[in-house]
Write an enzyme that holds these catalytic residues in place. Structure first.
Site, PDB file in Angstrom:
ATOM      1  N   ASP A  84     -11.337 -13.857   4.458  1.00 26.46           N
ATOM      2  CA  ASP A  84     -10.642 -12.731   4.020  1.00 26.46           C
ATOM      3  C   ASP A  84      -9.328 -13.137   4.004  1.00 26.46           C
ATOM      4  O   ASP A  84      -8.621 -13.597   5.100  1.00 26.46           O
ATOM      5  CB  ASP A  84     -10.999 -11.633   5.313  1.00 26.46           C
ATOM      6  CG  ASP A  84     -10.535 -10.246   4.554  1.00 26.46           C
ATOM      7  OD1 ASP A  84      -9.807 -10.130   3.723  1.00 26.46           O
ATOM      8  OD2 ASP A  84     -10.663  -9.212   5.099  1.00 26.46           O
ATOM      9  N   CYS A 102      -6.579  -5.513  -1.256  1.00 31.24           N
ATOM     10  CA  CYS A 102      -7.689  -6.315  -0.827  1.00 31.24           C
ATOM     11  C   CYS A 102      -8.418  -6.978  -2.018  1.00 31.24           C
ATOM     12  O   CYS A 102      -8.761  -8.130  -2.049  1.00 31.24           O
ATOM     13  CB  CYS A 102      -8.512  -5.554  -0.150  1.00 31.24           C
ATOM     14  SG  CYS A 102      -9.556  -4.251  -0.717  1.00 31.24           S
ATOM     15  N   TYR A 156      -7.438   4.529  -0.112  1.00 30.43           N
ATOM     16  CA  TYR A 156      -8.564   3.850   0.168  1.00 30.43           C
ATOM     17  C   TYR A 156      -8.759   2.968   1.390  1.00 30.43           C
ATOM     18  O   TYR A 156     -10.060   2.787   1.819  1.00 30.43           O
ATOM     19  CB  TYR A 156      -8.982   3.063  -1.004  1.00 30.43           C
ATOM     20  CG  TYR A 156      -8.407   1.547  -0.957  1.00 30.43           C
ATOM     21  CD1 TYR A 156      -9.213   0.396  -0.279  1.00 30.43           C
ATOM     22  CD2 TYR A 156      -7.316   1.554  -1.438  1.00 30.43           C
ATOM     23  CE1 TYR A 156      -8.838  -0.727  -0.205  1.00 30.43           C
ATOM     24  CE2 TYR A 156      -6.559   0.046  -1.298  1.00 30.43           C
ATOM     25  CZ  TYR A 156      -7.394  -1.026  -0.782  1.00 30.43           C
ATOM     26  OH  TYR A 156      -6.792  -2.334  -0.632  1.00 30.43           O
ATOM     27  N   ASN A 184     -20.027  -3.302  11.460  1.00 28.37           N
ATOM     28  CA  ASN A 184     -21.260  -2.910  12.379  1.00 28.37           C
ATOM     29  C   ASN A 184     -20.553  -2.141  13.585  1.00 28.37           C
ATOM     30  O   ASN A 184     -21.272  -2.023  14.689  1.00 28.37           O
ATOM     31  CB  ASN A 184     -22.113  -4.082  12.881  1.00 28.37           C
ATOM     32  CG  ASN A 184     -23.424  -3.652  13.163  1.00 28.37           C
ATOM     33  OD1 ASN A 184     -23.726  -2.367  12.994  1.00 28.37           O
ATOM     34  ND2 ASN A 184     -24.173  -4.560  13.642  1.00 28.37           N
ATOM     35  N   ASP A 235     -19.145   1.164  15.999  1.00 21.55           N
ATOM     36  CA  ASP A 235     -19.596   2.279  16.008  1.00 21.55           C
ATOM     37  C   ASP A 235     -18.152   3.141  16.107  1.00 21.55           C
ATOM     38  O   ASP A 235     -17.221   2.866  16.514  1.00 21.55           O
ATOM     39  CB  ASP A 235     -20.313   2.689  17.262  1.00 21.55           C
ATOM     40  CG  ASP A 235     -21.429   2.030  17.849  1.00 21.55           C
ATOM     41  OD1 ASP A 235     -22.130   1.693  16.620  1.00 21.55           O
ATOM     42  OD2 ASP A 235     -22.064   1.964  18.783  1.00 21.55           O
ATOM     43  N   GLU A 278     -29.790   0.285  10.248  1.00 21.49           N
ATOM     44  CA  GLU A 278     -29.083   1.059  11.623  1.00 21.49           C
ATOM     45  C   GLU A 278     -29.985   1.915  12.210  1.00 21.49           C
ATOM     46  O   GLU A 278     -31.112   2.448  11.574  1.00 21.49           O
ATOM     47  CB  GLU A 278     -28.213   1.980  10.860  1.00 21.49           C
ATOM     48  CG  GLU A 278     -26.820   1.300   9.999  1.00 21.49           C
ATOM     49  CD  GLU A 278     -25.948   0.734  11.067  1.00 21.49           C
ATOM     50  OE1 GLU A 278     -26.330   0.655  12.323  1.00 21.49           O
ATOM     51  OE2 GLU A 278     -24.973   0.134  10.695  1.00 21.49           O
ATOM     52  N   TRP A 324       0.817  -1.305   0.017  1.00 18.68           N
ATOM     53  CA  TRP A 324      -0.073   0.020   0.079  1.00 18.68           C
ATOM     54  C   TRP A 324       1.018   1.360   0.044  1.00 18.68           C
ATOM     55  O   TRP A 324       0.233   2.263   0.424  1.00 18.68           O
ATOM     56  CB  TRP A 324      -0.944  -0.047   1.464  1.00 18.68           C
ATOM     57  CG  TRP A 324      -2.071  -0.992   1.172  1.00 18.68           C
ATOM     58  CD1 TRP A 324      -3.428  -0.495   0.878  1.00 18.68           C
ATOM     59  CD2 TRP A 324      -1.989  -2.389   1.467  1.00 18.68           C
ATOM     60  NE1 TRP A 324      -4.248  -1.667   0.793  1.00 18.68           N
ATOM     61  CE2 TRP A 324      -3.388  -2.917   1.218  1.00 18.68           C
ATOM     62  CE3 TRP A 324      -1.100  -3.115   1.944  1.00 18.68           C
ATOM     63  CZ2 TRP A 324      -3.876  -4.323   1.439  1.00 18.68           C
ATOM     64  CZ3 TRP A 324      -1.517  -4.552   1.993  1.00 18.68           C
ATOM     65  CH2 TRP A 324      -2.586  -5.063   1.772  1.00 18.68           C
TER      66      TRP A 324
END
Length: 684
Positions: A397, A315, A541, A437, A439, A486, A279
Site C-alpha cells: 500500500d 488512494c 470517503y 478485520n 472491531d 464474520e 484530501w
C-alpha cells in the site's frame, strides 16, 4: 489535508543506506586497457576487431514477452536466454580467440554487487553469474546466447564486447543502441515472481488497462484506469523513480525489497516520491485526484520535471500508479478495494469511535476512522524470508497513512498471514489486519471526559474486498482470502432489551430525496421505550466528518416479545446538498437509550449518492492508421448550474502523448454536452 513532501535528498535517518543508487549514471571504461607489468611485443597473429553488435531486438522481445514495450532497445527477462550476433573483421576461432562480454549498470560497476557482469566466449572459459554460450558461427559472425541469472538486478545495462590480447583489453566504444533492460520474469519458475497460470500472467502483468472499484459495498462504482506500462518512456520513468529515491542498485534484484521501496516512492512524504496526497478539496495548484484517468501522464510528468512530485493523489491514484510501476518491471500486480476499511491510528487492532452524550461523533477524541473504501495493491511472489505457506499474494500500500521503518509505506505482507492472524511476520501485518478485520468499538463520553463501551461491531470493517476478475470487466469478491466469515454482531451488554438495531437506505443519485429505515426488534418479554437521536453528517470517503446537516429525535415503543418496529426518516436533498464536498458520502449515526434499563444502542449507515452518468460512443469501425471519432456526452440533472465542466479522455496506445481534454464551461439543468475527439490507431 495535503501531504507535504520532504527535502530532495533524504538523510540517513530516513531509512536509506548509501550504495550506488543510480541507473542513469554510467561508468565510462576506456576502450583500451593495458595489462599491468606486461611488456608489449610484436603480435604473432592479428587480433580480432569488433565491427558490430546486433541485439536482435525484435526476435528477442518476442521470445521474452516484451514486444509490447514501446522502446527501441532490447528488453529481456531474467533467467531466459537472449541472442546477439557479434560481427568481427575476421573469422572467430573458438580455440584461439579470447573474447569477453561485459555488462555494466551504474557508475561504479562491481562484480560482487552484481553491477558488473562478465561472460566469456572463446578459449578462456570461466563461470559467472550469467551464462553464455556460442550458438554458432558463420563467416565473421558469431551468434552468442546470454542468460541473466534468476536474481539479477533489474534495470538498464550497458554492453561492451572486449577482445583480450596478450597485453591488454580492446573494448567496443560506448553504444547506447546495445543497451538493454532486464526485468523480472513471472514466466520462469526460478524467479521469485513466477506465476504458474498463463491467463493470470496475461491479466496481472500484460494487461495495460483495468478497473479500480470505488463507491460503497452495496453500490460498487467501477473506475476505468489506463495503466499504460508499455507506453513510450514509461519504463525509463519507472527506473527514474528508483534513482530519485536513491534505491541502491544492489537491492533492485530483490523483489521483496523493490516492492517495499516502491511503496514508499509512490508518495512524496519523505523521499520526494511520485505523488502528493491531498484530501483537502483544494486542488488549485495541481490536478484533482478524480481528474486522472491513468498512470502514464503522471509518470511522464514526474520524469520530465526531474523527479518533482506530481499534484495530487488519493488512494486509488496511488494504487493505479504503483500497479503500473510494478507491472512495468515485470511483477504480477493487481489493485484491491476494501469496503469499510479501518485506519487504526493507535495500533491496538481496534477502531475506536467516541460518541458524545447526544450520540454525535466526538471529532476531537476520535482518532481512528473507517474509510468508505480504500484501494491498495497485491503482488504475487514467493517469500523466501517466511514459511512457504505465506507465499502468493502480498499486500502493498503506497497511500501514506502510517510510517513503517521510518518511511510512509506498507508491505509487502502475506494475505494468508492476515487471514490466519499471524501478525508477527514482516511487513506491517498488524496494520493491514486492522484494515480488514478490526472491531469497531463505540464509546460514550460524558461531560467529564469519561468513556464507557456501549457496543462492539465485529462485522462493519472489511465488508467486501474486490479486484478486477481475470479476463473480465466484472469484479471478483476476494473477501474470503483475507478473513474467515464474520460472526454475529456482538454487543458488550448481554441483555440490551432491543436487538437488532439497524439502519437501511436505498441506492440514490446525487440530488435526490430519500428515506432511511430504522429497524428495531424487541427480543424481551417486556415493554420497551427507545429514545433515539439520528445524526446526519457529510463525510469524506476516508470517514472524516466535514459537516453535520441533520439532527433528529424519535421515541419508539415496542410492546412485547419479538415485536418488530420500523421508523421512516425523511432526508431531503436540500438538507445535504449545500454541505457536499468532493467524493463525499452521507454518514448517519443513530444513538438510542432504552428508558426502562438505561441500555445504550448505536448503529451507523453510509449512503453514497451516485453521480450522473457519462456515456462514451465510438462512431464507425476503427481501422489502423485511420482517424476515428469518439463522442462523450453528459447531461446536468441538477437544479443548479455546474461550473467549469471539463472532460478528459485517455486510451492506451490510441491517444498519443497526453489525454484529450475539453472544457465545456457552465451547464444549466438538463443541458447536454457532446464533445467529439479524433485520433487514429497507430501502425503497430
Amino acid at each position: 489535508y495535503i501531504m507535504l513532501h520532504a527535502a530532495k535528498h533524504p538523510t540517513p535517518q530516513s531509512g536509506r543506506v548509501k550504495f550506488s543508487s543510480s541507473n542513469s549514471e554510467e561508468a565510462n571504461p576506456p576502450e583500451y586497457e593495458a595489462f599491468k607489468g606486461v611488456i608489449p611485443r610484436a603480435p604473432t597473429t592479428r587480433a580480432l576487431s569488433v565491427l558490430s553488435v546486433d541485439m536482435l531486438v525484435a526476435d528477442n522481445m518476442d521470445a521474452h514477452n516484451t514486444s509490447s514495450y514501446k522502446n527501441t532497445n532490447l528488453i529481456v527477462r531474467r533467467n531466459k536466454e537472449f541472442i546477439i550476433v557479434i560481427r568481427f573483421d575476421q573469422p572467430f576461432n573458438n580455440q584461439q580467440d579470447n573474447v569477453q562480454l561485459e555488462f555494466m549498470i551504474g557508475n561504479s560497476p562491481t562484480e560482487n554487487k552484481g553491477t558488473y557482469i562478465t561472460v566469456y566466449i572463446g578459449k578462456e572459459r570461466r563461470g559467472g553469474r550469467w551464462k553464455g554460450r556460442v550458438i554458432g558461427t558463420q563467416n565473421n559472425d558469431v551468434t552468442v546466447g546470454i542468460t541473466p541469472d534468476a536474481s539479477c538486478i533489474i534495470g538498464r545495462f550497458n554492453t561492451f564486447v572486449t577482445v583480450m590480447t596478450d597485453v591488454g583489453k580492446q573494448r567496443t566504444p560506448r553504444n547506447p543502441d546495445t543497451d538493454f533492460y532486464v526485468l523480472f520474469n513471472p514466466w520462469d519458475p526460478a524467479d521469485v515472481v513466477y506465476m504458474p497460470r498463463d491467463n493470470e500472467r496475461q491479466e496481472y502483468v500484460m494487461n495495460d488497462v483495468g478497473i479500480i472499484y470505488n463507491g460503497e459495498f452495496n453500490n460498487i462504482a467501477p473506475r476505468s484506469w489506463n495503466y499504460g506500462q508499455f507506453e513510450e518512456g514509461i519504463l525509463d520513468a519507472c527506473l527514474l523513480v528508483l534513482d530519485a529515491g536513491k534505491v541502491p542498485l544492489l537491492y533492485r534484484g530483490n523483489a521483496i525489497e523493490l516492492v517495499r521501496q516502491g511503496s514508499a516512492l509512490m508518495n512524496s512524504q519523505d523521499d520526494d516520491g511520485v505523488l502528493v496526497g491531498n484530501w483537502s478539496g483544494d486542488y488549485s495548484i495541481g490536478t484533482s485526484p478524480t481528474a486522472w484517468t491513468g498512470s502514464p501522464e503522471i509518470l511522464l510528468k514526474y520524469a520530465k520535471d526531474g523527479g518533482l512530485p506530481v499534484c495530487f493523489a488519493q488512494c486509488w491514484v496511488y494504487a493505479g500508479v504503483l500497479n503500473t510501476f510494478l507491472r512495468c518491471l515485470g511483477i504480477p500486480t493487481r489493485v484491491i478495494t476494501n469496503y469499510s476499511s479501518a485506519h487504526d491510528n493507535t495500533g491496538n487492532l481496534k477502531t475506536d469511535i467516541i460518541l458524545e452524550e447526544d450520540g454525535t461523533v466526538n471529532r476531537s477524541r476520535t482518532r481512528d476512522s473507517v474509510w468508505n473504501y480504500h484501494s491498495w495493491n497485491e503482488v504475487y511472489m514467493r517469500r523466501p524470508d517466511l514459511p512457504e505457506k505465506y507465499s502468493g499474494w502480498q499486500v502493498v500500500d503506497s497511500t501514506p497513512q502510517e510510517t513503517s521503518d521510518g518511511l510512509y509505506r506498507c508491505g509487502p505482507t502475506s494475505v494468508i498471514a492476515i487471514k490466519e492472524g499471524e501478525l508477527s511476520y514482516p511487513f506491517d501485518a498488524r496494520f493491514v489486519f486492522a484494515e480488514v478485520n478490526s472491531d469497531v468499538v463505540y464509546y460514550q463520553s460524558d461531560k467529564y471526559g469519561n468513556s464507557n463501551i456501549i457496543s462492539v461491531d465485529t462485522t462493519n470493517v472489511g465488508k467486501l474486498i474486490v479486484t478486477k476478475r481475470v479476463n473480465s470487466n466484472d469484479y471478483e469478491d476476494i473477501t474470503s482470502t483475507y478473513k474467515y466469515p464474520e460472526g454475529k454482531l456482538h454487543m458488550v451488554q448481554k441483555r440490551l432489551g432491543m436487538s437488532p438495531f439497524a439502519l437501511q437506505a436505498d441506492t440514490i443519485r446525487i440530488g435526490e430525496n430519500f428515506k432511511l429505515t430504522l429497524n428495531i426488534k424487541n427480543q424481551t418479554s417486556q415493554k420497551c421505550t427507545l429514545n433515539a437521536t439520528i445524526t446526519g453528517c457529510v463525510v469524506y470517503y476516508t470517514g472524516v466528518t466535514s459537516s453535520i446537516f441533520k439532527l433528529d429525535s424519535k421515541t419508539l415503543n415496542s410492546e412485547n416479545h419479538f415485536t418488530a418496529t420500523k421508523v421512516m426518516i425523511d432526508v431531503a436533498a436540500s438538507e445535504y446538498m449545500p454541505y457536499r464536498v468532493e467524493q463525499s458520502n452521507l454518514l448517519f449515526v443513530v444513538y438510542g437509550r432504552i428508558q426502562e434499563t438505561g441500555t445504550a444502542l448505536t448503529t451507523t449507515r453510509v449512503v453514497a449518492p451516485r453521480p450522473p452518468d457519462l456515456t462514451i460512443k465510438v462512431t464507425g469501425a476503427p481501422r489502423v492508421g485511420k482517424d476515428f471519432m469518439v463522442t462523450v456526452s453528459f447531461r446536468n440533472p441538477f437544479n443548479f448550474i455546474l461550473n467549469n465542466v471539463q472532460l478528459r479522455l485517455e486510451s492506451p496506445a490510441q491517444i498519443t502523448n497526453n489525454p484529450k481534454m475539453a472544457v465545456a464551461g457552465n451547464l444549466t439543468r438538463n443541458v447536454k454536452i457532446l464533445e467529439t475527439f479524433y485520433d487514429n490507431f497507430p501502425l503497430i
